[in-house]
Design a protein around this motif. Sequence first.
Motif: not given
Length: 404
Positions: A305-314, A30-31, A63-64
């Motif tokens: 697919g990979d266009a699902l935005v993970p929490p760390i990026v949000q 995540m980091w 982490i973000a």
Amino acid sequence: MSERVINPRSRGFLFLDSHPAGCERVVQDMWSAVPAPPSAPEGDGPVALVIGSSAGYGLAAAIAGLARVGIRGIAVCFEKAPTERRTATAGWYRTAATAELARKHGRDMLFLNGDAFGDAMKEQVSELLAERFGGRLDYLLYSVAAPRRTDPDTGVVYASVLKPIGQPHRTKTLVFDGQGAPEVAELETAPADGDDIEQTVAVMGGADWERWIDHLADRGQLADGFTTAALSYIGSPLTAAIYRQGTIGAAKAHLEVTARTLDERLAKQVGGRAVTSVNGAAVTQSSTAVPGIALYVGLLRGVLGDALVPPIVQLADLWDQLTGARQLTVDDESRVRLDTWELADSVQAEVADRWKKATTDTIGEHAALSWFHDEVRRLYGFAVPGVDYAAPVETDVPWPEPTP
């Protein structure tokens, strides 16, 4: 030493043990996934308090904030230590890993384990802010999901429930058998009755968030421009009856009303802001408990697919907006919308079509099943690439102590 080989054992989506090395690797990944800031944080970063920091979006917020903004301050969560029979909870190991990364990167972050609803924790945080961080707080991110809350004033214990309002709700849901084979089943949930709504709002609404702000404001610990955000979710029409229009939805609506009240107060008191952050769908320990959400998220991943935005990026996006790296944009309800990619009409139309077609026989054609199954396992430190699960691992990991 308490090294042993840990094998995944679960009851549905709930795992009985967690894997320390897997949880550590999840945090490291995540980091590494935090988008690099325009320039590396230098010197003393802003002082932040992250409440609910060990899982889901709260973990991503911590982490973000550390990796992208260089925050220092305090993180609060509630986790169980290891015992002779059981490992610690996954959040315990994730917190230890987060603390180690913070230390390596020179971030002064303290991690507290206890009841965030209680006034004793609020007082402990106030004392640490005064002793360690000059008594001023710049940011507070609130991300607490809990089954119950004790009111500090009355001692009354409130319990939250996941129920529709008005009538029973029948929905498709995704389950896995002991061998990991998927099944699309039908689940009916009885409607809220008695004081179910009021109890759920008392736990999951804005009361405790506001109490934190009151506690810090009364002690003069809100810095000029202090900004706070409570992390929330709206979700799809497919899950609305059990979520946004159900008891949890009533709590989320109360959270949004609280945000508007706090926003007016803080603007007058310290030139500050209060918002809710509506995040996109993710596989979390909280979300997997909601009927229908597992199926929905699996289908959503199948569409995006990979266009699902993970929490760390949000959450990196949210920190950019909160800190002024880019404009803080809210809707008419004072909500930062980080879920627009999920709720786009074209995406929802495709997910709805797949939802109609999904059966036990066809689910593999419509949903990202292996991805979803692995995401659930990764919540507990399993199915993490690069981890040797055949090797013994130390389970007695200590809670991170503050550095001098």
